[in-house]
Design a protein around this motif. Structure first.
Motif, PDB file in Angstrom:
ATOM      1  N   GLY A 112       0.727  -1.051   0.027  1.00 21.24           N
ATOM      2  CA  GLY A 112      -0.028   0.034   0.014  1.00 21.24           C
ATOM      3  C   GLY A 112       0.822   1.213   0.049  1.00 21.24           C
TER       4      GLY A 112
ATOM      5  N   LYS B 294      -5.016   0.692   5.223  1.00 19.45           N
ATOM      6  CA  LYS B 294      -4.317   1.933   5.475  1.00 19.45           C
ATOM      7  C   LYS B 294      -4.514   2.928   4.531  1.00 19.45           C
ATOM      8  N   TYR B 295      -4.979   2.601   3.387  1.00 22.26           N
ATOM      9  CA  TYR B 295      -5.335   3.294   2.069  1.00 22.26           C
ATOM     10  C   TYR B 295      -6.468   3.379   1.632  1.00 22.26           C
TER      11      TYR B 295
ATOM     12  N   LYS C 222       0.737   4.018  -3.004  1.00 21.66           N
ATOM     13  CA  LYS C 222       0.442   5.447  -2.844  1.00 21.66           C
ATOM     14  C   LYS C 222       1.645   6.250  -3.613  1.00 21.66           C
TER      15      LYS C 222
ATOM     16  N   ALA D  68      -2.932  -2.771   3.044  1.00 21.52           N
ATOM     17  CA  ALA D  68      -3.169  -1.776   1.702  1.00 21.52           C
ATOM     18  C   ALA D  68      -4.632  -1.295   1.830  1.00 21.52           C
ATOM     19  N   GLN D  69      -5.650  -2.318   1.959  1.00 17.96           N
ATOM     20  CA  GLN D  69      -6.945  -1.949   2.021  1.00 17.96           C
ATOM     21  C   GLN D  69      -7.073  -1.108   3.473  1.00 17.96           C
TER      22      GLN D  69
ATOM     23  N   VAL E 211      -6.213  -3.804  -5.526  1.00 16.61           N
ATOM     24  CA  VAL E 211      -5.311  -4.806  -4.765  1.00 16.61           C
ATOM     25  C   VAL E 211      -5.617  -6.036  -4.984  1.00 16.61           C
TER      26      VAL E 211
ATOM     27  N   TYR F 205      -7.704   0.974  -0.237  1.00 17.87           N
ATOM     28  CA  TYR F 205      -7.787   0.374  -1.813  1.00 17.87           C
ATOM     29  C   TYR F 205      -8.893  -0.792  -1.740  1.00 17.87           C
TER      30      TYR F 205
END
Length: 120
Positions: A42, A70-71, A46, A67-68, A95, A73
């Motif tokens: 992630g 934290k950001y 980014k 990644a999902q 992702v 996605y």
């Protein structure tokens, strides 16, 4: 055709074959170096403003879920085949989490599916 940016993070520091498939399909790739690279997916997506990312680990989930969370996605994980990945691209996921599958075909087919969906 606009360049498709892909980031690959592999728990064991691999992903080079998938990266060759991404490039064969006309995309550009960043393969995160080192062990536990999936956990940085992630962050690097980014930073690189990537179109999509691919995470590899035993379950196919850790890097994708990180990644999902934290950001934000949209992540799909636990996948074990090229077809599942193509379906995930078609469903709008950016992702993709797989078990260990460092195969050139995977990178090529995912970029082709992305181009067909978003760039044609």
């Amino acid at each position: 055709m606009a360049d498709v940016k892909v980031v690959i993070g592999d728990r064991l520091g691999k992903g080079q074959k998938v990266g060759m498939g991404v490039e064969a399909a006309g995309g550009s790739v960043t393969v995160i170096p080192g062990m536990a690279a999936d956990m940085k997916l992630g962050d690097i997506m980014k930073q690189e403003e990537a179109d999509f990312g691919i995470s590899f680990c035993g379950s196919g989930g850790a890097g994708a879920i990180t990644a999902q969370n934290k950001y934000g996605y949209k992540a799909k994980y636990g996948m074990r085949s090229v077809e599942e990945g193509v379906t995930a691209i078609n469903e709008g996921y950016n992702v993709l989490g797989f078990g260990f599958m460092d195969q050139e075909e995977l990178g090529k087919k995912l970029v082709e599916a992305f181009v067909k969906k978003y760039r044609s």
